[in-house]
Design an enzyme around this catalytic site. Structure first.
Site, PDB file in Angstrom:
ATOM      1  N   GLU A 157       4.887  -5.441 -21.422  1.00 27.37           N
ATOM      2  CA  GLU A 157       6.021  -4.763 -22.075  1.00 27.37           C
ATOM      3  C   GLU A 157       7.358  -5.426 -21.747  1.00 27.37           C
ATOM      4  O   GLU A 157       8.371  -5.117 -22.374  1.00 27.37           O
ATOM      5  CB  GLU A 157       6.089  -3.296 -21.635  1.00 27.37           C
ATOM      6  N   LYS A 187      -1.705   9.052  -1.136  1.00 26.49           N
ATOM      7  CA  LYS A 187      -0.871  10.176  -0.696  1.00 26.49           C
ATOM      8  C   LYS A 187      -1.608  10.919   0.394  1.00 26.49           C
ATOM      9  O   LYS A 187      -2.527  11.685   0.135  1.00 26.49           O
ATOM     10  CB  LYS A 187      -0.537  11.091  -1.874  1.00 26.49           C
ATOM     11  N   TRP A 204       3.482   8.828   1.691  1.00 25.42           N
ATOM     12  CA  TRP A 204       2.987   7.751   0.831  1.00 25.42           C
ATOM     13  C   TRP A 204       2.606   6.532   1.659  1.00 25.42           C
ATOM     14  O   TRP A 204       3.350   6.115   2.541  1.00 25.42           O
ATOM     15  CB  TRP A 204       4.059   7.334  -0.175  1.00 25.42           C
TER      16      TRP A 204
END
Ligand code: AMP
Length: 535
Positions: free
Chosen positions: A326, A435, A440
């Site tokens: 993208e 997690k 994290w």
């Protein structure tokens, strides 16, 4: 007040003309399926790309028609890169590593009208030809074998082409398209314009990005069906750099031979390619005589710091970059900024292992739950990007809007950290982040530390469901041939580098890590395989 400048469209027609007019004598070398080298010059490329454009026009190509390619990296693919868009068509590179059903889905979704295919890939086409309706199939006779009945011979088509008439092109006309190689969900099409490709090619060539020049010899290992070989063929034609295409031969020995024989100064590929090359060099350090300071752009997945260090020992420089289908793909590139001069070697390697800073016209930000995350080298957030070569939507998927924010940024799905100098570091894909008990853990950091162990070839760290902590890291490790290491030894290797709760609860050994068609680790498969490991 109005400007007084010419309205001069940014199109590939200019780049093709420039390559023919100014760089006609520069060589384009391609390794053929039989491993011999095919040689032509930019003058031939210029003439033949226009002949292809004219031939397609004669077959009825209209503005905006998609022409698919199913090809390796070589001279004829380069001709298609320019011949199709300069004739007003849209170059649609099909990824030959995908499952035939997926290739058929993508060709149908894109509405491809014509196909140009390497003769050596006809057996692959056979596997999905019943599912697609190309009006014409044009075969490039790389091996010299006869072209099957019902197909057009690329060489004959070019030889019989009328004079090329350049159609008027608007810089916002579609010029190319690629589909995402997503690990989940259906592939989505991104349509590039002449303007986006030209600006991307220009930015790529600038000195602090790749510094691609007329004096370079460029070997794009990254396939021309993976985000247009990262736009490098366009930058090469713009600068008149020599090209050395590897064809279908992507193994370390063939690549090293090509780099040596064609005096390659710049190359580009995914980490798996470079890891293979490094192993070959370490096995036979004296075998190849390469150009001093050969630059190797590494993207598509994180470049481990240990690999960057190891190549330095051979006088080869890994340049880390980040991007996506993208984003055309250039979104960030690593170079050491003036303000960082004087870092210790260890500090400098830590910076070089980051994905880098955005090139001109690309803007990055990381978003956390509380808004834009600070550039402090600590805060993680979702990486968002905007710029003139960043997609604003997907082809024929108007309802797919979730990936864009209301204020016009593209949501990458990556979790990243920005530091005070503007360097971006990818921590994970959102879905791969571990997690654990509300904290994290970056699987990428753990993987990079694991591959720094001398016995480890590859490592994937995944989040495995855990009854107490929600998720815990689980490492799957592939050892180098003939090497051994225990799970405990690998945990000990990690222990001084990370907080205790980051250490994988399990280190398992495997023969290989499953990969996507573009060389990324297929963690979804591993997650499925180990979903009950801790439960
Ligand atoms: P693709 O569109 O197939 O090129 O995949 C893009 C994705 O590859 C990004 O969103 C990242 O997750 C990953 N990626 C690309 N370059 C890097 C890099 N240098 N380090 C880590 N991940 C990367």
């Amino acid at each position: 007040m109005q400007g007084t400048m010419m309205d001069f469209p940014l199109t590939l027609a200019h780049v093709l003309g420039r390559a023919g007019q100014l760089f006609g004598a520069t060589e384009i070398v391609s390794r053929l399926p039989d491993k011999s080298l095919h040689r032509q010059r930019y003058a031939d490329f210029h003439r033949r790309a226009k002949a292809l454009g004219a031939a397609l026009q004669k077959l009825g190509l209209k503005k905006g028609d998609r022409v698919a390619t199913l090809m390796w990296n070589h001279y004829a693919h380069l001709e298609a890169y320019f011949g199709i868009p300069c004739a007003g068509g849209v170059l649609h590179t099909l990824n030959l590593r995908l499952h035939p059903d997926d290739i058929a889905y993508i060709a149908n979704h894109a509405g491809d009208r014509f196909l140009i295919v390497d003769d050596v890939l006809l057996p692959l086409l056979e596997k999905f030809s019943a599912q697609v309706k190309f009006e014409r199939v044009i075969v490039v006779p790389l091996t010299g074998a006869a072209v099957p009945q019902g197909c057009d011979d690329y060489e004959q088509l070019l030889a019989a082409a009328p004079a090329f008439v350049q159609p008027a092109l608007d810089e916002n006309d579609a010029a190319g398209m690629c589909y995402t190689s997503g690990t989940t969900g259906k592939p989505k099409g991104v349509v590039y314009t002449h303007r986006s490709i030209v600006l991307h090619a220009l930015a790529t060539a600038t000195v602090d990005v790749l510094g691609l020049s007329n004096r370079d010899s460029l070997c794009p290992v990254v396939p021309m069906f993976h985000v247009n070989a990262w736009g490098l063929p366009f930058s090469a034609a713009m600068t008149g750099a020599k090209l050395a295409f590897p064809g279908p031969h992507l193994d370390a020995v063939n690549l090293l031979d090509l780099c040596q024989d064609e005096r390659v100064t710049l190359s580009a590929g995914v980490p798996t390619i470079w890891m293979g090359m490094l192993q070959a060099l370490q096995k036979e350090p004296k075998r190849w005589k390469l150009q001093n300071n050969l630059r190797m752009v590494c993207g598509g997945a994180a470049a481990p710091e240990s690999m960057i260090r190891a190549f330095d020992q051979f006088g080869m420089r890994v340049i880390h970059g980040w991007g996506m289908t993208e984003t055309s793909p250039l979104g960030a590139i690593n170079f050491i900024k003036r303000e960082l001069e004087g870092l210790s070697p260890d500090e400098e390697y830590a910076v070089r292992a980051k994905q880098g800073v955005p090139p001109p016209f690309v803007e990055l930000r990381t978003m956390s739950e509380n808004g834009e995350a600070p550039w402090d080298g600590k805060a993680m957030g979702e990486l968002q990007v905007r710029g003139p070569w960043v997609a604003a939507g997907y082809h024929e998927l108007p309802s797919e809007t979730d990936q864009w924010t209301k204020d016009g940024w593209f949501r990458t799905g990556d979790i990243a950290i920005l530091d005070q100098h503007g360097y971006m570091k990818i921590a994970d894909r959102i879905k791969d982040l571990v997690k654990s008990g509300g904290e994290w853990i970056s699987s990428v950091d753990l993987e990079n530390a694991l591959v720094a162990h001398p016995a480890v070839l590859e490592a994937a760290v995944i989040a495995a469901p855990h009854p107490k902590w929600d998720e815990r890291p689980l490492a799957v490790v592939v050892l180098k041939p003939g090497q051994s290491a225990t799970a405990e030894a690998l945990r000990e290797h990690l222990a001084p580098l990370f907080a205790k709760f980051w250490l994988p609860d399990a280190v398992l050994f495997a023969d290989a890590i499953p990969k996507t068609s573009t060389g990324k680790m297929l963690k979804a498969t591993l997650r499925e395989q180990y979903q009950n490991y801790f439960t």
